[in-house]
Design a protein around this motif. Structure first.
Motif, short mmCIF file in Angstrom:
data_model
loop_
_atom_site.label_atom_id
_atom_site.label_comp_id
_atom_site.label_asym_id
_atom_site.label_seq_id
_atom_site.Cartn_x
_atom_site.Cartn_y
_atom_site.Cartn_z
N THR A 95 0.79 -1.12 -0.04
CA THR A 95 -0.19 0.16 0.03
C THR A 95 0.92 1.02 0.00
O THR A 95 0.30 2.35 0.22
N PHE A 96 2.16 1.20 -0.35
CA PHE A 96 3.01 2.21 -0.34
C PHE A 96 3.46 2.95 1.14
O PHE A 96 4.45 2.98 1.61
N VAL A 97 2.20 3.16 1.76
CA VAL A 97 2.35 3.81 3.30
C VAL A 97 1.97 2.42 4.15
O VAL A 97 1.39 1.70 3.62
N GLY A 98 2.23 2.47 5.59
CA GLY A 98 2.04 1.48 6.49
C GLY A 98 0.39 1.39 6.67
O GLY A 98 -0.30 2.37 6.33
N ARG A 99 -0.05 0.25 7.43
CA ARG A 99 -1.37 0.21 7.77
C ARG A 99 -1.91 1.40 8.59
O ARG A 99 -2.92 1.71 8.41
N GLY A 100 -1.24 1.84 9.70
CA GLY A 100 -1.64 2.86 10.48
C GLY A 100 -1.80 4.09 9.52
O GLY A 100 -2.68 4.78 9.62
N LYS A 101 -0.80 4.42 8.70
CA LYS A 101 -1.18 5.50 7.82
C LYS A 101 -1.99 5.34 7.00
O LYS A 101 -2.60 6.75 6.50
N VAL A 102 -2.44 4.38 6.37
CA VAL A 102 -3.43 4.05 5.52
C VAL A 102 -4.81 4.81 6.26
O VAL A 102 -5.58 5.17 5.63
N ASP A 103 -4.92 4.25 7.48
CA ASP A 103 -5.97 4.55 8.28
C ASP A 103 -6.13 6.08 8.36
O ASP A 103 -7.11 6.75 8.51
N GLU A 104 -5.03 6.67 8.84
CA GLU A 104 -4.86 8.18 9.02
C GLU A 104 -5.06 8.83 7.74
O GLU A 104 -5.82 9.92 7.69
N LEU A 105 -4.76 8.13 6.49
CA LEU A 105 -5.06 8.96 5.02
C LEU A 105 -6.38 8.90 5.10
O LEU A 105 -6.95 9.88 4.37
N THR A 106 -6.96 7.68 5.28
CA THR A 106 -8.51 7.51 5.16
C THR A 106 -9.38 8.56 5.73
O THR A 106 -10.36 9.38 5.28
N GLU A 107 -8.88 8.82 7.08
CA GLU A 107 -9.67 9.96 8.15
C GLU A 107 -9.41 11.30 7.25
O GLU A 107 -10.36 12.10 7.60
N ALA A 108 -7.93 11.86 6.70
CA ALA A 108 -7.87 12.95 6.28
C ALA A 108 -8.68 13.15 4.96
O ALA A 108 -9.20 14.25 4.87
N VAL A 109 -8.74 12.37 4.14
CA VAL A 109 -9.70 12.23 3.02
C VAL A 109 -11.19 12.53 3.37
O VAL A 109 -11.73 13.52 2.80
N THR A 110 -11.56 11.78 4.38
CA THR A 110 -12.92 11.84 4.82
C THR A 110 -13.17 13.15 5.43
O THR A 110 -14.41 13.93 5.14
N ALA A 111 -12.56 13.99 6.23
CA ALA A 111 -12.49 15.00 6.99
C ALA A 111 -12.53 16.24 6.01
O ALA A 111 -13.20 17.01 6.07
N SER A 112 -11.46 15.88 5.03
CA SER A 112 -11.33 17.20 3.92
C SER A 112 -12.52 17.24 2.70
O SER A 112 -12.35 18.29 2.22
N GLY A 113 -13.07 16.04 2.70
CA GLY A 113 -13.50 16.00 1.40
C GLY A 113 -13.04 15.86 0.15
O GLY A 113 -13.45 16.22 -0.89
#
Length: 466
Positions: A95-113
């Motif tokens: 996934t290019f970034v680690g499992r924890g960063k994928v979750d953080e990335l998903t949250e950032a995408v959701t929060a910012s739209g």
């Protein structure tokens, strides 16, 4: 007709106005339209989140790389909402970034739209699929982003062909379709579920069909580029045959190469404060103080991690640099890490065989750089020429340095050229170096240095060899 008080815009201004008039709007893209029924990475960049992996170097270098990615995204017409960096020994193979960063990335995408995630690196097809499956929005990498910018900015026939070739070569291993509906022909026995009359055949899928069509298109583009390369080589051969020295202006993207060409020659080429504003090389003729002609060529800008597809596709254009007699290497003096830019440029120059060409380092934008930064740069590069293409400071000195570094004709002659051969005397002034001149009754006596071809033409008029 315009009045005397009205200034006509130059070609660069007109090109800039046209480019801004066609800025990216929602729903429009530079996707390849002849690829049907296959999910190409449609680049409708609007609201994006950036993510990078810091594997080596300092944190400042990692932040500079992400800042450059943000500038690339904005050049492509997107709005950057957030950026994340993860420290790892190497990118995650899944996934290019680690499992924890994928979750953080998903949250950032959701929060910012956000509707797109851009990764600061080249992703494998599997990394691309896995990240999209996790984040649920479109994911592209740095290579796709650069290719998209090139597609927006290419204007010449050769430039468009080179960009399309690079896009298609990037696309082939990343083609994927819309699930099970891709099966066009069942192949073999078609009596099971999903089979039936009309589905028996060799088993070629829509995906395979599009792959074949793309490879056919790639072959045609390569033939077209080869023909255009022949035209470019013919022009270069003509300049070499007439012994016209050539100077190539090279450097990192947005370092101010086009502005410098305009300042040196009044070329009027497009200038824009954006990455990869110039893709189509521009060549202009200039003249030294002693009357010798030479050419100045503006070239495509380089960038760190320049996609290898682009280097290969633009090889015929980049060879303009390799065939030059002198490279004017322009550096952005206001950039936070100009040293990294110089290393990236020299890496590409090595790839195209231009590492042996003499080089003049030019630090541009000194009007925007701080005094401490300039002091450091003068210490690091004591032989560099410091200029501002915007204000004109240092440009006259640069012109003198270019004239000093140009190759000089090697054959010394003392000739008396008859007045009826004024054309020959003019060529001597353009192509050679006139050390002294005198007019007498039977012609013009000239003490000159010329190339071998011109020396042969002057042989009947030689009166002595100095």
């Amino acid at each position: 007709m315009p009045t005397n008080d009205t200034e006509l815009p130059d070609t660069g201004q007109l090109a800039l106005e046209e480019r801004h008039a066609l800025r990216r709007v929602a729903g429009l893209s530079t996707e390849l339209t002849d690829v049907t029924e296959v999910e190409y990475r449609q680049l409708r960049l609007e609201r994006v989140v950036l993510v990078g992996v810091w594997t080596k170097g300092t944190l400042t270098e990692a932040e500079n790389s992400l800042a450059e990615l943000a500038a690339l995204a904005e050049t492509a017409g997107s709005q950057v909402l957030d950026g994340l960096i993860q420290r790892r020994k190497s990118p995650d193979p899944a996934t290019f970034v680690g499992r924890g960063k994928v979750d953080e990335l998903t949250e950032a995408v959701t929060a910012s739209g956000a509707d797109t995630v851009i990764c600061d690196g080249e992703l494998s097809p599997s990394q691309l699929r896995n990240l999209e499956a996790e984040i649920k929005v479109k994911v592209i990498d740095r290579t796709a982003l650069i290719l998209d910018i090139f597609a927006q900015h290419a204007t010449s026939r050769e430039g468009k062909a080179q960009v399309e070739l690079a896009q298609l070569e990037y696309l082939v291993p990343r083609l994927r379709g819309w699930g099970e509906t891709l099966s066009r022909q069942a192949g073999g026995r078609a009596g099971g579920a999903g089979g039936g009359v009309g589905l028996r055949g060799p088993g070629e899928t829509k995906l395979e069909t599009d792959r074949r069509r793309i490879r056919t298109r790639i072959a045609k583009l390569r033939r077209d580029i080869a023909k255009l390369r022949t035209v470019r080589d013919t022009k270069r051969s003509s300049r070499r045959r007439h012994s016209v020295p050539s100077v190539a202006i090279a450097g990192y993207t947005n370092a101010g190469k086009s502005s410098l060409l305009n300042r040196l020659t009044g070329a009027g080429v497009l200038v824009e404060d954006a990455l990869f504003a110039t893709l189509d090389p521009t060549t202009r003729r200039a003249r030294t103080g002693d009357g010798r002609d030479y050419t100045l060529s503006d070239t495509v800008g380089f960038v760190s991690h320049l996609p290898h597809q682009l280097v290969d596709a633009f090889r015929s254009t980049l060879e303009e640099v390799a065939d030059a007699d002198l490279i004017v290497h322009v550096i952005d003096g206001s950039h936070p890490d100009p040293g990294a830019q110089v290393r990236a440029v020299r890496e590409v120059l090595n790839d195209v065989g231009a590492d042996a060409v003499p080089e003049v380092l030019v630090v541009n934008k000194i009007d925007r750089a701080g005094s401490e930064a300039l002091l450091t740069l003068r210490t690091d590069w004591p032989d560099a020429v410091f200029v501002s293409a915007h204000t004109g400071e240092g440009v006259d000195k640069l012109r003198d340095v270019i004239e000093e570094r140009l190759p000089r004709p090697a054959v010394p002659l003392l000739v008396c050229v008859p007045y009826v051969r004024g054309d020959l005397a003019a060529r001597v002034r353009q192509r050679g170096q006139v050390r002294s001149i005198d007019h007498r009754g039977d012609g013009t006596v000239m003490d000159v240095l010329v190339d071998e071809a011109l020396a042969a033409e002057l042989a009947p008029f030689v009166i002595d060899t100095p």
